[in-house]
Design a protein around this motif. Structure first.
Motif, PDB file in Angstrom:
ATOM      1  N   ASP A 147       0.713  -0.851   0.288  1.00 20.64           N
ATOM      2  CA  ASP A 147       0.025   0.136   0.047  1.00 20.64           C
ATOM      3  C   ASP A 147       0.965   1.082  -0.092  1.00 20.64           C
ATOM      4  O   ASP A 147       1.232   2.557   1.012  1.00 20.64           O
ATOM      5  N   ARG A 301     -13.015   5.508  11.633  1.00 19.54           N
ATOM      6  CA  ARG A 301     -12.452   4.792  10.903  1.00 19.54           C
ATOM      7  C   ARG A 301     -13.911   4.293  10.079  1.00 19.54           C
ATOM      8  O   ARG A 301     -12.974   2.722  10.493  1.00 19.54           O
ATOM      9  N   PRO A 302     -14.236   4.182   9.183  1.00 16.53           N
ATOM     10  CA  PRO A 302     -15.262   3.248   8.616  1.00 16.53           C
ATOM     11  C   PRO A 302     -14.612   2.638   8.065  1.00 16.53           C
ATOM     12  O   PRO A 302     -15.592   1.102   7.412  1.00 16.53           O
ATOM     13  N   ASP A 303     -13.287   3.085   7.554  1.00 18.80           N
ATOM     14  CA  ASP A 303     -12.640   2.075   6.013  1.00 18.80           C
ATOM     15  C   ASP A 303     -12.059   1.641   6.157  1.00 18.80           C
ATOM     16  O   ASP A 303     -11.293   0.703   5.560  1.00 18.80           O
ATOM     17  N   VAL A 304     -11.610   0.544   7.759  1.00 17.90           N
ATOM     18  CA  VAL A 304     -10.573   0.111   8.075  1.00 17.90           C
ATOM     19  C   VAL A 304     -10.841  -1.430   7.748  1.00 17.90           C
ATOM     20  O   VAL A 304     -12.023  -1.492   7.444  1.00 17.90           O
ATOM     21  N   GLU A 305      -9.876  -1.703   8.103  1.00 14.56           N
ATOM     22  CA  GLU A 305      -9.993  -3.238   7.465  1.00 14.56           C
ATOM     23  C   GLU A 305     -11.025  -4.086   7.917  1.00 14.56           C
ATOM     24  O   GLU A 305     -10.848  -3.866   9.167  1.00 14.56           O
ATOM     25  N   HIS A 310     -21.929  -9.389   7.597  1.00 15.33           N
ATOM     26  CA  HIS A 310     -22.687  -7.809   6.805  1.00 15.33           C
ATOM     27  C   HIS A 310     -24.169  -8.311   6.920  1.00 15.33           C
ATOM     28  O   HIS A 310     -25.069  -7.578   6.287  1.00 15.33           O
ATOM     29  N   ARG A 313     -24.547  -3.766  10.373  1.00 16.08           N
ATOM     30  CA  ARG A 313     -23.046  -3.728  10.643  1.00 16.08           C
ATOM     31  C   ARG A 313     -22.607  -2.075  11.585  1.00 16.08           C
ATOM     32  O   ARG A 313     -23.352  -1.496  12.062  1.00 16.08           O
ATOM     33  N   THR A 315     -21.207   1.542  12.651  1.00 13.64           N
ATOM     34  CA  THR A 315     -21.515   2.482  11.555  1.00 13.64           C
ATOM     35  C   THR A 315     -20.978   3.337  12.532  1.00 13.64           C
ATOM     36  O   THR A 315     -20.441   4.793  12.359  1.00 13.64           O
ATOM     37  N   HIS A 316     -20.756   3.852  14.091  1.00 10.64           N
ATOM     38  CA  HIS A 316     -20.038   4.012  14.324  1.00 10.64           C
ATOM     39  C   HIS A 316     -19.249   4.575  15.553  1.00 10.64           C
ATOM     40  O   HIS A 316     -20.472   3.444  16.484  1.00 10.64           O
ATOM     41  N   HIS A 420     -20.359  -8.125  11.552  1.00 12.92           N
ATOM     42  CA  HIS A 420     -19.034  -7.361  11.571  1.00 12.92           C
ATOM     43  C   HIS A 420     -18.190  -6.932  11.795  1.00 12.92           C
ATOM     44  O   HIS A 420     -18.296  -6.784  13.463  1.00 12.92           O
ATOM     45  N   LEU A 422     -13.932  -4.520  12.936  1.00  6.51           N
ATOM     46  CA  LEU A 422     -13.269  -4.103  12.529  1.00  6.51           C
ATOM     47  C   LEU A 422     -12.038  -4.243  13.127  1.00  6.51           C
ATOM     48  O   LEU A 422     -12.133  -3.463  14.606  1.00  6.51           O
TER      49      LEU A 422
END
Length: 456
Positions: A147, A301-305, A310, A313, A315-316, A420, A422
């Protein structure tokens, strides 16, 4: 000096690495010209001094075992790894290995600084034993793992140390090694990539053999089954990783204290009857001193691995104050609420929401879930939003980066399916906290010291 070093294939399938009578000697010259003269006169006179970086090293590593190697700078740790990896020739003794070896030694070793990142992937992977066709098939995964963006087609002399480490680790993670050697290479990585590396190392432990050098005691005891303590090129102790690390730390403390430090059997007294809790000024004094332990919380960070089926999920995620408002700073010892907001994508009969707090090495410090929060099942319908709240006293933490992993599952505590998960949903940085001891410092409600009369 006359004994040849050999690296041979181990004859037993149960042994991954066998080291016998291993030693490495360097010739030290007072002046550069002495080296040239020595090559001319041969062994008739000796113009050098011998320095044994390693000597008399004997041990075995079984398949599937992780061995930590600890010791102060100059103890011979890196030399030992280079001898096992075959990048350095021993003066005496032998090393026997069984399987493909991948090594992360000196930062950038195996790379050509004038080659691009992509070219160095092919170079390094071929050195580690992959054929061109195998590298072609994996190049996409390797670059995605590293990356580093468009820098992949730039010469690595333009890379930061962290980018070089990312590329090197990405190659090692994709060469199907049987034996992995890691020499303090992770120290230069950023916090998020460190988490990715630690997850890979923990997964690799389940299927391969690993040698791990680090000055971080927590990493050694967390990752390693056994450990070797090297001192002045010789094995000081070998055994259980925790016990070896404790002995090493004790010796270091005794040395710093001028050699004073003996163990004795302390007399154990029964604790007096518990008294009514007094007003505690200790926390206030700490919070008004240099021992104050602030935690700077970064945004969710909602986009983390992550992963999961699902059906629901996250959301915050946020730390909140008593009024339910998100906060950017929390203080050790204060009451905090970790709030996790979720939404159901499908009907679920029973959901479980949980979290872990972990350090930069991926060690789990504390956590909990909602299993015992309500009687009976907690079902949700498709499209329904729900939240979980965890209220607790924030522990004292040493200055470093920390992460909160959150997850939601369907089922029971014993049998559930992750919906889900994270890995690093929330990051926070502890500052100060010099008074914290161990991985987690528990805020004390009351600490006292008093005299008691001797019992007759």
């Amino acid at each position: 000096m006359s004994c040849e070093s050999t690296i041979i294939e181990a004859t037993t399938k149960k042994t991954a690495i066998s080291v016998s009578g291993l030693g490495k000697c360097y010739q030290l010259y007072d002046k550069p010209i002495h080296r040239m003269v020595q090559s001319l006169i041969g062994s008739r006179w000796r113009l050098y001094r011998e320095f044994w970086a390693l000597r008399g090293i004997d041990f075995e590593v079984r398949h599937g075992e992780t061995l930590g190697i600890i010791g102060r700078n100059g103890a011979g740790k890196s030399t030992l790894l280079q001898l096992i990896a075959g990048t350095l020739k021993a003066t005496e003794g032998k090393v026997a290995t069984n399987g493909r070896i991948a090594a992360l030694l000196e930062l950038g070793s195996g790379f050509n600084p004038d080659f691009t990142g992509r070219q160095n992937v092919y170079l390094n992977a071929s050195i580690l034993g992959l054929a061109r066709a195998e590298i072609d098939a994996r190049i996409g995964d390797i670059l995605a793992y590293a990356d580093i963006g468009d820098f992949v087609d730039q010469p690595i002399r333009n890379y930061s140390t962290g980018m070089v480490m990312r590329l090197a680790f990405a190659v090692v993670a994709h060469v199907d090694a049987d034996i992995l050697i890691v020499d303090e290479a992770l120290a230069v990585g950023d916090a998020f990539f460190m988490q990715k590396c630690m997850r890979f190392l923990r997964d690799f432990r389940k299927r391969g053999t690993m040698l791990f050098v680090s000055h971080d005691g927590g990493a050694v005891t967390s990752l390693c089954d056994r450990a070797i303590w090297l001192e002045h090129g010789r094995i000081q102790r070998i055994g259980d990783a925790r016990m070896v690390m404790e002995a090493y730390m004790e010796a270091s403390l005794i040395e710093r204290q001028g050699g004073v430090g003996t163990r004795g059997d302390a007399k154990v007294r029964l604790q007096p009857e518990k008294k009514e809790r007094r007003i505690n000024l200790r926390q206030e004094l700490i919070d008004r001193s240099v021992l104050r332990n602030d935690m700077l919380v970064f945004p969710f960070r909602p986009d983390v691995e992550g992963f999961g089926e699902h059906k629901a999920r996250v959301t915050h995620v946020a730390f909140c104050d008593g009024a339910g408002q998100p906060v950017a700073v929390v203080l050790a010892g204060e009451q905090v609420t970790l709030e996790i907001e979720l939404v159901a994508e499908h009907d679920i009969d029973n959901v479980i929401v949980g979290f872990y707090i972990k350090d930069r090495l991926g060690q789990l410090l504390l956590g909990d879930n909602t299993v015992l929060s309500d009687e009976g099942d907690f079902g949700v319908s498709a499209g329904e939003s729900f939240r979980a709240r965890f209220c607790f006293e924030m522990p004292r933490l040493s200055a470093a980066d920390y992460f909160i992993t959150v997850g939601v599952a369907e089922g029971t505590q014993e049998h559930h399916v992750i919906q889900h998960w994270l890995h690093e949903a929330l990051r926070f940085t502890a500052m100060g906290g010099g008074y914290a001891t161990g991985l987690v410092g528990v805020p004390m409600h009351d600490v006292s010291l008093e005299r008691v009369a001797d019992e007759l």
